[in-house]
Design a protein around this motif. Sequence first.
Motif, short mmCIF file in Angstrom:
data_model
loop_
_atom_site.label_atom_id
_atom_site.label_comp_id
_atom_site.label_asym_id
_atom_site.label_seq_id
_atom_site.Cartn_x
_atom_site.Cartn_y
_atom_site.Cartn_z
N PRO A 221 -47.72 -35.57 -25.80
CA PRO A 221 -47.42 -35.47 -27.21
C PRO A 221 -48.83 -35.78 -28.25
N MET A 222 -49.03 -35.26 -29.30
CA MET A 222 -49.96 -35.68 -30.14
C MET A 222 -49.32 -35.66 -31.51
N ASP A 223 -50.10 -36.59 -32.27
CA ASP A 223 -49.58 -36.72 -33.81
C ASP A 223 -50.06 -35.35 -34.50
N SER A 224 -48.98 -34.79 -35.12
CA SER A 224 -48.95 -33.50 -35.62
C SER A 224 -48.57 -33.71 -37.27
N THR A 225 -48.78 -34.96 -37.79
CA THR A 225 -48.42 -35.13 -39.25
C THR A 225 -49.34 -34.67 -39.97
N ASP A 226 -49.00 -34.48 -41.31
CA ASP A 226 -49.91 -34.31 -42.22
C ASP A 226 -51.00 -33.32 -41.93
N VAL A 227 -52.45 -33.76 -41.74
CA VAL A 227 -53.43 -32.83 -41.52
C VAL A 227 -53.48 -32.69 -39.86
N PRO B 170 -38.47 -38.90 -28.74
CA PRO B 170 -38.18 -39.91 -29.88
C PRO B 170 -38.75 -39.23 -31.07
N LYS B 171 -38.24 -39.33 -32.18
CA LYS B 171 -38.55 -39.03 -33.76
C LYS B 171 -39.81 -39.43 -33.88
N THR B 172 -40.27 -40.81 -33.69
CA THR B 172 -41.45 -41.22 -34.06
C THR B 172 -42.56 -40.73 -33.51
N VAL B 173 -42.46 -40.01 -32.40
CA VAL B 173 -43.52 -39.25 -31.51
C VAL B 173 -43.47 -37.72 -31.74
N GLY B 174 -42.29 -37.37 -31.59
CA GLY B 174 -42.25 -35.77 -31.93
C GLY B 174 -42.41 -35.08 -30.71
N ALA B 175 -42.13 -33.59 -30.60
CA ALA B 175 -42.12 -32.99 -29.32
C ALA B 175 -43.29 -31.86 -29.44
N ILE B 176 -44.41 -32.20 -30.17
CA ILE B 176 -45.45 -31.52 -30.39
C ILE B 176 -46.71 -31.90 -29.48
N GLY B 177 -47.34 -31.01 -28.60
CA GLY B 177 -48.84 -31.60 -27.96
C GLY B 177 -49.33 -30.21 -27.68
N LEU B 178 -50.28 -30.34 -26.71
CA LEU B 178 -50.93 -29.23 -26.34
C LEU B 178 -50.62 -28.92 -24.84
N PRO B 179 -50.92 -29.85 -23.99
CA PRO B 179 -50.60 -29.55 -22.65
C PRO B 179 -49.13 -29.43 -21.99
N LEU B 180 -48.88 -28.77 -20.78
CA LEU B 180 -47.44 -28.96 -20.42
C LEU B 180 -47.72 -28.66 -18.82
N VAL B 181 -47.23 -29.57 -17.97
CA VAL B 181 -47.27 -29.36 -16.44
C VAL B 181 -45.95 -29.33 -15.90
N ALA B 182 -45.77 -28.40 -14.87
CA ALA B 182 -44.41 -28.28 -14.31
C ALA B 182 -44.47 -29.01 -12.93
N HIS B 183 -43.36 -29.45 -12.38
CA HIS B 183 -43.38 -29.67 -11.06
C HIS B 183 -43.45 -28.58 -10.12
N PRO B 184 -44.22 -28.89 -9.19
CA PRO B 184 -44.21 -27.49 -8.23
C PRO B 184 -43.28 -27.40 -7.39
N ARG B 185 -42.11 -28.04 -7.31
CA ARG B 185 -41.12 -27.76 -6.57
C ARG B 185 -39.78 -27.88 -7.27
N ASP B 186 -39.52 -28.73 -8.33
CA ASP B 186 -38.49 -28.79 -8.93
C ASP B 186 -38.26 -28.31 -10.47
N GLY C 203 -42.75 -27.30 -31.27
CA GLY C 203 -41.97 -27.82 -30.33
C GLY C 203 -42.04 -27.58 -29.08
N LEU C 204 -40.94 -27.77 -28.08
CA LEU C 204 -40.58 -27.71 -26.88
C LEU C 204 -39.70 -26.60 -26.76
N TYR C 205 -39.93 -25.54 -25.70
CA TYR C 205 -38.84 -24.71 -25.32
C TYR C 205 -38.84 -24.32 -23.82
N ARG C 206 -37.84 -23.68 -23.59
CA ARG C 206 -37.44 -23.32 -22.14
C ARG C 206 -36.57 -21.87 -22.20
#
Length: 381
Positions: free
Chosen positions: A285-291, A261-277, A242-245
Amino acid sequence: MPPMSRTPKPPSRLTPVLVATRKGLWALSSDATRARWTITGPRFLGHNLHHAMIDPRDCRHWLAAARTGHLGPTVFRSANRGRTWTEASKPPAFRAGSGRSVDHTFWLAPGHANEPGSWYAGSSPQGLFRSTDHGATWSGVEGFNEHPQRKAWCGGDQDGTPDGPKLHSILVDPRDPSHLYVAMSSGGVFESTDTGADWKPINRGVKADFLPQPTPEFGHDPHCVRFAGGNPDRLWQQNHCGLYRLDRPSTDWQDVGGGMPKTVGAIGLPLVAHPRDPDSAWIFPMDSTDVWPRVSPGGRPACYRTADGGRTWKRLDRGLPRGQAWWTVKRQAMTQDSRDPVGLYFGTTSGEVWGSRDEGRTWNLLMRNLPQIHAVEAFAH
């Protein structure tokens, strides 16, 4: 009468967006509007490039981490913005007799702004290395590599990602060069306050369904960790679960993936932060269901942004394929420039490079038909 303020001139050009792929390195550069792009490359054709970085302290030095077929892992360096390259005379390597060898250098990170020439590198299997001469020679950070808890933290070489365990997300506190963070897949997030002489895990609050309960202090699988722009006391984490802070001085991560959204989920590989905010960040996000097919959920890729510290997330997909797009974005393959508005760039596992010059509201295809993309990095000056 107060002096008249001047609006700063926009840069005449954007420093190239470096695209590291499974078969070489390419670069894209734009005009000041980021509307027209030119492409150069390939460099290192046939080499497996895991990461390439531009030194933000001078923009002149570029580094590339490569696995050169049967010749093994190395780092290439350029002192003239990529026109010519030389191989490191002493690439990252574990201490002789340690029983470990570097399969590939996976992550490159410039050192502190007050330490020109300094770089860090993370490897597979998990190791940490440092250079003080623009990447010409590398030494192990033995406070990590030889730590008595290293094996417990990292597990075996089989306890990692499908293409090997990795040390990544090397962060240097902009206020203090002795304050470092690293993340490991697998292992978790770790912190040092003495330039790497000693380390401690900081993973409280991260819930991992693949670990025993209550969740132990290490053994986690962070995918990407970033400083929040403008606030190095805030860290964002895209995790296997998932996603954490994290808001320091707390050591407890907060789950901020509930607004996805539950149909998308909170799991992915990259994360980008705003350079000032510090409240703004983007994920893919990516599909992390099943396999875990590692494709866009439903074949409909989209970036998501939070502007309120992770409480809510907004889908940003204008210009992206509406269906039958079965690719995803790797952890180093999404980045931002420092312009206003911020430009975003990502590369896909199917060899496309996409860009947005309006903080993700609209997307344009910049390049296609590349090999699988491992990393995308940009720097505006």
